[in-house]
Design an enzyme around this catalytic site. Structure first.
Site, short mmCIF file in Angstrom:
data_model
loop_
_atom_site.label_atom_id
_atom_site.label_comp_id
_atom_site.label_asym_id
_atom_site.label_seq_id
_atom_site.Cartn_x
_atom_site.Cartn_y
_atom_site.Cartn_z
N HIS A 1 0.81 -1.12 -0.01
CA HIS A 1 -0.26 0.04 0.05
C HIS A 1 0.68 1.13 0.31
O HIS A 1 2.10 1.54 0.80
CB HIS A 1 -0.90 -0.21 1.14
N ASN B 1 8.53 -8.13 0.53
CA ASN B 1 7.50 -7.34 0.72
C ASN B 1 7.79 -5.64 1.97
O ASN B 1 7.54 -6.34 3.06
CB ASN B 1 6.17 -7.86 0.72
N ALA C 1 3.57 -6.01 12.65
CA ALA C 1 3.51 -4.22 12.66
C ALA C 1 4.09 -3.31 13.73
O ALA C 1 3.79 -4.18 14.78
CB ALA C 1 1.87 -4.65 12.08
#
Length: 182
Positions: free
Chosen positions: A87, A104, A151
């Site tokens: 994103h 990624n 995250a």
């Protein structure tokens, strides 16, 4: 060509959509395209003045992409083939960082400089590494192949290959690798 490998990664994640559709709709590909073009010029053996002129133009194009997408990929960064930026927005990569192949990067990720004295530096990230949303990887450290950075983690120490780290500061929480993420 490395950019074709980048496109193939995007096609894998989008049910093999048309390449033109991906080029028009994926901000990560926009940033990668300009990065690949101007990184090739940066690494080329073009005559000095021509190379400098093209790189000044490259900075202008990359700033435009940075403003439009929120992705900073300086042309001097070393990025392996097959990068996937999940994103757009808030992605900052230091000009001296090294990122391996088939990695990624999620939104909000910072890969930057940190440390003092001999410890000051930027990360070297291995192949097939998954970097989760809002993760920060900073300092003269190495992230091993197939690692997972969870995250919101702050990574300031080396990460072993084939492990998952999370937290602030990030610590190893499992021996799970990035196979299910990449």
């Amino acid at each position: 060509m490395k950019f074709s490998k980048d496109i193939n990664r995007y096609r894998e994640y989008s049910d093999r959509k048309n390449v033109l559709f991906l080029l028009f709709t994926q901000q990560g590909l926009w940033a990668l395209f300009y990065y690949r073009v101007f990184n090739a010029i940066y690494r080329s053996k073009l005559p000095g003045l021509l190379k400098k002129l093209l790189l000044v133009i490259g900075v202008l194009f990359q700033k435009k992409v940075e403003i439009l997408t929120g992705i900073t990929l300086p042309y001097s960064t070393q990025i392996g083939e097959g990068l996937y930026i999940g994103h757009h927005s808030g992605i900052i990569v230091n000009a001296n960082a090294v990122i391996g192949s088939n990695c990624n990067i999620s939104q909000g990720v910072t890969i930057g400089v940190s440390g003092r004295g001999d410890q000051r530096g930027v990360p070297i990230i291995g192949n097939r590494v998954y970097i989760g949303v809002n993760a920060v990887i900073a300092g003269r450290i190495t992230v091993g192949d197939a690692a997972v950075i969870a995250a919101n983690s702050l990574v300031t120490r080396n990460v072993d290959s084939h492990t998952t780290v999370m937290g602030v500061p990030a610590v190893q929480v499992s021996d799970n690798d990035s196979r299910d993420y990449i």
